[in-house]
Enzyme design. Structure first.
Site, PDB file in Angstrom:
ATOM      1  CG  ASN A   7      -1.746   1.221   1.382  1.00  0.00           C
ATOM      2  OD1 ASN A   7      -1.815   2.042   0.454  1.00  0.00           O
ATOM      3  ND2 ASN A   7      -2.378   1.387   2.536  1.00  0.00           N
ATOM      4  CE  LYS A   9      -0.012   3.215   4.772  1.00  0.00           C
ATOM      5  NZ  LYS A   9       0.245   3.251   6.191  1.00  0.00           N
ATOM      6  CG  HIS A  97      -5.542   2.156   5.487  1.00  0.00           C
ATOM      7  ND1 HIS A  97      -5.036   3.030   6.423  1.00  0.00           N
ATOM      8  CD2 HIS A  97      -4.580   1.232   5.249  1.00  0.00           C
ATOM      9  CE1 HIS A  97      -3.799   2.639   6.728  1.00  0.00           C
ATOM     10  NE2 HIS A  97      -3.490   1.565   6.024  1.00  0.00           N
ATOM     11  CD  GLU A  99      -2.493   5.545   6.873  1.00  0.00           C
ATOM     12  OE1 GLU A  99      -2.594   5.564   5.629  1.00  0.00           O
ATOM     13  OE2 GLU A  99      -1.529   5.029   7.462  1.00  0.00           O
ATOM     14  CD  GLU A 166      -3.169  -2.250   7.423  1.00  0.00           C
ATOM     15  OE1 GLU A 166      -2.081  -2.523   6.922  1.00  0.00           O
ATOM     16  OE2 GLU A 166      -3.783  -1.184   7.194  1.00  0.00           O
ATOM     17  N   GLY A 172       3.259   2.001  10.888  1.00  0.00           N
ATOM     18  CA  GLY A 172       4.343   2.975  10.770  1.00  0.00           C
ATOM     19  C   GLY A 172       5.107   3.258  12.051  1.00  0.00           C
ATOM     20  CB  SER A 210       5.699  -2.203  11.947  1.00  0.00           C
ATOM     21  OG  SER A 210       5.374  -0.855  12.283  1.00  0.00           O
TER      22      SER A 210
HETATM   23  P1  13P Z   1       3.414   0.220   7.581  1.00  0.00           P
HETATM   24  O1  13P Z   1       3.858  -1.078   6.919  1.00  0.00           O
HETATM   25  O2  13P Z   1       4.169   1.406   7.083  1.00  0.00           O
HETATM   26  O3  13P Z   1       3.369   0.090   9.060  1.00  0.00           O
HETATM   27  O4  13P Z   1       1.898   0.481   7.097  1.00  0.00           O
HETATM   28  C1  13P Z   1       0.962  -0.528   7.182  1.00  0.00           C
HETATM   29  C2  13P Z   1      -0.253  -0.094   6.455  1.00  0.00           C
HETATM   30  O5  13P Z   1      -0.945   0.821   6.865  1.00  0.00           O
HETATM   31  C3  13P Z   1      -0.588  -0.792   5.210  1.00  0.00           C
HETATM   32  O6  13P Z   1      -1.872  -0.500   4.784  1.00  0.00           O
END
Ligand code: 13P
Length: 249
Positions: A7, A9, A97, A99, A166, A172, A210
């Protein structure tokens, strides 16, 4: 079949296609394992047309990251519909997601998004996850079950839906769940999905948060996991390929 889904983003310009290209080349060369997994990269909307054409009929697939919650076309400035995405030849979409939830997507909207994505025959990567406070209060499974039942409906084509677990506190941050805790959560979720949807279908569950070339060594011990949703490490072909390499080591 395991999934390794990247992903991106809000990352990428047309030249970033070289990252996808390198990953695709690796897949073609990885004769020993490449039948055991599927790689999907989700770039932003701006790159979908270019990438989906370039990698049409290739081993790697391209996914969208989100879509508008209704309509084919309409007066929705800045939005892109599931219909428009599907017409690019794209077959996967990430929905829910954390976010996007944080910027206002609620269960009602997500329900409509899933509905419109299914109507356009897209495969859905549906994200769920608890935050730090919910985890501390031991509400994880309760929160996850609620996120599922509020959005997914029994009459949906459930075979088109992959769940991506997640934990928000893990995205992150470099923090990951304990292997035995994650295993337990995945087993609970799989059992719950079958019971709740009264189906024999084995839901696929991915983990995201992560995931990198180091943490993958722990995650690969959890055989119940069907793959990974990878953020940061998917923006580098080397890091992404190392995750796959270490998974099969
Ligand atoms: P990270 O791998 O950067 O922690 O992000 C995970 C994520 O949100 C994938 O959709």
């Amino acid at each position: 079949m395991k999934y390794f889904i990247g992903n991106w983003k809000m990352f990428g310009i047309p030249g970033s296609i070289k990252i996808v290209d390198r990953i695709n080349k690796f897949l073609n060369k990885d004769k020993k394992n490449n039948k055991k997994y599927k790689v999907i990269i989700a770039p932003p909307h701006t790159l979908l047309q270019d990438f989906s054409q370039k990698f049409k009929d290739k081993k790697i697939s391209i996914s969208a990251q989100n879509c508008f919650y209704k309509d084919h076309f309409g007066a929705h400035t800045g939005s892109v519909s599931a219909f428009m995405i599907k017409r690019l030849g794209i077959n996967h979409i990430i929905i829910g997601h954390s976010e996007n939830r944080a910027s206002g997507e609620n269960d009602v909207i997500l329900k409509e998004k899933i509905f419109t994505a299914l109507k356009n025959n897209l495969n859905i990567i549906f994200c769920i996850g608890e935050n730090k406070i919910q985890k501390r209060k031991k509400l994880t499974t309760k929160v996850l079950k609620k996120q599922i039942t509020k959005v997914l409906k029994r009459n949906y084509n459930l075979k088109k839906i992959i769940i991506a677990y997640e934990p928000i506190w893990s995205i992150g941050t470099g923090k990951v769940p304990k292997t035995n805790e994650l295993k337990k959560t995945v087993i609970i979720l799989k059992k719950f999905l079958k019971l709740n949807f009264r189906t024999k279908h084995n839901f696929q569950i991915l983990y995201g948060g992560s995931v990198d070339n180091k943490s993958i060594h722990n995650f690969k011990l959890i055989k119940e996991l069907d793959g990974f949703l990878i953020g940061g490490a998917s923006k580098s072909s080397k890091k992404f390929i190392d995750i796959i390499r270490n998974f099969y080591k």
